[in-house]
Design a protein around this motif. Structure first.
Motif, mmCIF file in Angstrom:
data_model
loop_
_atom_site.group_PDB
_atom_site.id
_atom_site.type_symbol
_atom_site.label_atom_id
_atom_site.label_comp_id
_atom_site.label_asym_id
_atom_site.label_seq_id
_atom_site.Cartn_x
_atom_site.Cartn_y
_atom_site.Cartn_z
ATOM 1 N N UNK A 3 -45.443 40.114 18.731
ATOM 2 C CA UNK A 3 -46.127 38.830 18.554
ATOM 3 C C UNK A 3 -47.368 38.805 19.430
ATOM 4 N N UNK A 4 -48.430 38.259 18.876
ATOM 5 C CA UNK A 4 -49.705 38.161 19.580
ATOM 6 C C UNK A 4 -50.095 36.692 19.660
ATOM 7 N N UNK A 5 -50.452 36.242 20.837
ATOM 8 C CA UNK A 5 -50.849 34.848 21.025
ATOM 9 C C UNK A 5 -52.204 34.811 21.717
ATOM 10 N N UNK A 6 -53.182 34.203 21.021
ATOM 11 C CA UNK A 6 -54.526 34.090 21.570
ATOM 12 C C UNK A 6 -54.701 32.788 22.344
ATOM 13 N N UNK A 7 -55.626 32.815 23.264
ATOM 14 C CA UNK A 7 -56.019 31.603 23.987
ATOM 15 C C UNK A 7 -57.467 31.761 24.428
ATOM 16 N N UNK A 8 -58.069 30.631 24.821
ATOM 17 C CA UNK A 8 -59.422 30.685 25.376
ATOM 18 C C UNK A 8 -60.519 30.227 24.460
ATOM 19 N N UNK A 9 -60.189 29.893 23.211
ATOM 20 C CA UNK A 9 -61.227 29.397 22.320
ATOM 21 C C UNK A 9 -61.665 27.997 22.726
ATOM 22 N N UNK A 17 -70.892 31.175 27.376
ATOM 23 C CA UNK A 17 -69.896 32.244 27.375
ATOM 24 C C UNK A 17 -68.493 31.681 27.180
ATOM 25 N N UNK A 18 -67.635 32.514 26.611
ATOM 26 C CA UNK A 18 -66.211 32.235 26.512
ATOM 27 C C UNK A 18 -65.451 33.530 26.744
ATOM 28 N N UNK A 19 -64.236 33.391 27.230
ATOM 29 C CA UNK A 19 -63.363 34.553 27.428
ATOM 30 C C UNK A 19 -62.066 34.300 26.673
ATOM 31 N N UNK A 20 -61.835 35.110 25.663
ATOM 32 C CA UNK A 20 -60.598 35.018 24.894
ATOM 33 C C UNK A 20 -59.559 35.961 25.482
ATOM 34 N N UNK A 79 -51.902 42.238 28.177
ATOM 35 C CA UNK A 79 -52.957 41.316 27.757
ATOM 36 C C UNK A 79 -54.217 42.070 27.359
ATOM 37 N N UNK A 80 -54.957 41.430 26.463
ATOM 38 C CA UNK A 80 -56.250 41.949 26.014
ATOM 39 C C UNK A 80 -57.240 40.809 26.134
ATOM 40 N N UNK A 81 -58.451 41.116 26.544
ATOM 41 C CA UNK A 81 -59.468 40.086 26.697
ATOM 42 C C UNK A 81 -60.702 40.433 25.877
ATOM 43 N N UNK A 82 -61.413 39.378 25.524
ATOM 44 C CA UNK A 82 -62.732 39.533 24.897
ATOM 45 C C UNK A 82 -63.684 38.598 25.618
ATOM 46 N N UNK A 83 -64.563 39.154 26.408
ATOM 47 C CA UNK A 83 -65.588 38.382 27.088
ATOM 48 C C UNK A 83 -66.784 38.263 26.160
ATOM 49 N N UNK A 117 -57.702 31.743 17.193
ATOM 50 C CA UNK A 117 -58.207 30.700 18.082
ATOM 51 C C UNK A 117 -59.634 30.357 17.658
ATOM 52 N N UNK A 118 -59.919 29.067 17.590
ATOM 53 C CA UNK A 118 -61.222 28.604 17.095
ATOM 54 C C UNK A 118 -62.279 28.699 18.188
ATOM 55 N N UNK A 119 -63.403 29.281 17.827
ATOM 56 C CA UNK A 119 -64.584 29.301 18.685
ATOM 57 C C UNK A 119 -65.703 28.593 17.935
ATOM 58 N N UNK A 120 -66.255 27.574 18.553
ATOM 59 C CA UNK A 120 -67.354 26.820 17.949
ATOM 60 C C UNK A 120 -68.538 26.838 18.900
#
Length: 123
Positions: A3-9, A17-20, A79-83, A117-120
Motif C-alpha cells: 500500500x502506498x499513501x501520499x501526503x504533502x499536496x 515549492x511543495x514536498x510530496x 518513504x519516497x519524496x518528491x521535492x 494527492x492534489x497539487x494546485x
C-alpha cells in the motif's frame, strides 16, 4: 499487499515549492523502483514525472521537469519524496506514488498505486 499513501499536496502560488511524500506499507520499499506520475485536469492518462531505482543510484525525470523537481528515497523508513520547486500553474494535477520492480516511465507497468494527492498551483 503493498500500500502506498501520499501526503504533502496542497495549494501554492506560482514559483513556490511543495514536498510530496509517499509511505510504503505491506512490503519493503527497497524491493521496488519507485516513481511519481500525475494526472492533469481533464485528462485520463497518467503522465510520468520521476522515478528512482531501488537503491537510489538512478533517477529519471519527465522532460517537463527541467531541473525543478528532485526525487529521493529512504529505504530505512520506507518513504519516497518528491521535492517540487519553481512550480507553475501547468503543474496542477493529482500526483500519484507508484511502485514497480523495474524502473519504468510506463503507467501500464506499475504494480501498485497510491490514491493520489492534489497539487494546485495558482498564478
Amino acid at each position: 499487499q503493498v500500500q502506498l499513501v501520499e501526503s504533502g499536496g496542497g495549494l501554492v502560488l506560482a514559483g513556490g515549492s511543495l514536498r510530496l511524500s509517499c509511505t510504503v506499507s505491506g512490503g519493503t520499499s527497497s524491493s521496488y523502483a519507485m516513481g511519481w506520475f500525475r494526472r492533469t485536469p481533464g485528462e485520463e492518462r497518467r503522465d510520468f514525472v520521476a522515478t528512482i531505482s531501488w537503491n537510489g543510484a538512478s533517477t529519471y525525470y519527465g522532460d517537463f521537469v527541467k531541473g525543478r523537481f528532485a526525487i529521493s528515497r529512504n529505504n530505512a523508513n520506507n518513504t519516497i519524496q518528491l521535492q517540487m520547486n519553481r512550480l507553475e500553474p501547468e503543474d496542477t494535477a493529482v500526483y500519484y506514488c507508484a511502485a514497480s520492480p523495474p524502473l519504468t516511465r510506463e503507467p501500464r507497468l506499475i504494480d501498485f498505486w497510491g490514491q493520489g494527492t492534489q497539487v494546485t498551483v495558482s498564478s
